[in-house]
Design an enzyme around this catalytic site. Structure first.
Site, PDB file in Angstrom:
ATOM      1  N   ASP A  31       0.849  -1.191   0.000  1.00  0.00           N
ATOM      2  CA  ASP A  31       0.000   0.000   0.000  1.00  0.00           C
ATOM      3  C   ASP A  31       0.885   1.241   0.000  1.00  0.00           C
ATOM      4  O   ASP A  31       1.881   1.321   0.717  1.00  0.00           O
ATOM      5  CB  ASP A  31      -0.922  -0.004   1.221  1.00  0.00           C
ATOM      6  N   ASN A  88     -12.879  -3.526   2.237  1.00  0.00           N
ATOM      7  CA  ASN A  88     -13.866  -2.447   2.253  1.00  0.00           C
ATOM      8  C   ASN A  88     -14.761  -2.575   1.025  1.00  0.00           C
ATOM      9  O   ASN A  88     -14.281  -2.867  -0.074  1.00  0.00           O
ATOM     10  CB  ASN A  88     -13.155  -1.089   2.257  1.00  0.00           C
ATOM     11  N   HIS A 101     -10.048  -5.453  -3.483  1.00  0.00           N
ATOM     12  CA  HIS A 101      -8.730  -5.715  -2.898  1.00  0.00           C
ATOM     13  C   HIS A 101      -8.899  -6.133  -1.455  1.00  0.00           C
ATOM     14  O   HIS A 101      -9.802  -5.676  -0.769  1.00  0.00           O
ATOM     15  CB  HIS A 101      -7.811  -4.487  -2.993  1.00  0.00           C
TER      16      HIS A 101
END
Ligand code: AMP
Length: 115
Positions: A31, A88, A101
């Protein structure tokens, strides 16, 4: 014309990404704005917007994502100390990239969810 998907561009190499794993169906990369000492995104190479787009045809792919998350947790040395997988989905969750993801987070003690 819709803006290109940044994760599709990382997967295909059009945008730089710190890729830690890639095979024919799944890519994993660090990330860009890590929220934990280890923060990896595990992404299907096929563009699916979110869990809401998943169908029965994606069963094997969804299994691959989890198995690769587990492998990366082991390879990165956090399988015993623990880690969190987060997906999410949609506006209330804060999903900001519309390409499915799994976040793999670990390397420190995390607050309890909802705490
Ligand atoms: P989410 O909020 O669940 O949609 O997660 C999207 C994640 O993508 C966030 O944690 C961002 O920090 C991360 N992100 C956004 N742009 C990039 C990028 N170019 N490379 C790597 N990670 C990114």
């Amino acid at each position: 014309m819709a803006a290109p998907c940044i994760f599709c561009e990382i997967i295909t190499g059009k945008l730089p990404g710190d890729i830690v794993f890639q095979n024919e169906t799944v890519t994993a990369f660090r990330d860009r704005y890590p929220r934990a000492p280890i923060h990896i995104l595990i992404v299907p190479n096929k563009h699916l917007e979110s869990i809401n787009s998943v169908t029965a045809a994606d069963k094997e792919l969804m299994g691959d994502l989890i198995l690769i998350a587990r492998k990366l947790a082991t390879d990165l040395g956090i399988s015993e100390t623990g880690y969190r997988l987060v997906v999410n989905t949609g506006p209330d969750s804060g999903q900001s990239v519309q390409h499915l993801h799994i976040h793999l987070l670990g390397g420190n003690k995390m607050p309890l969810m909802g705490g």
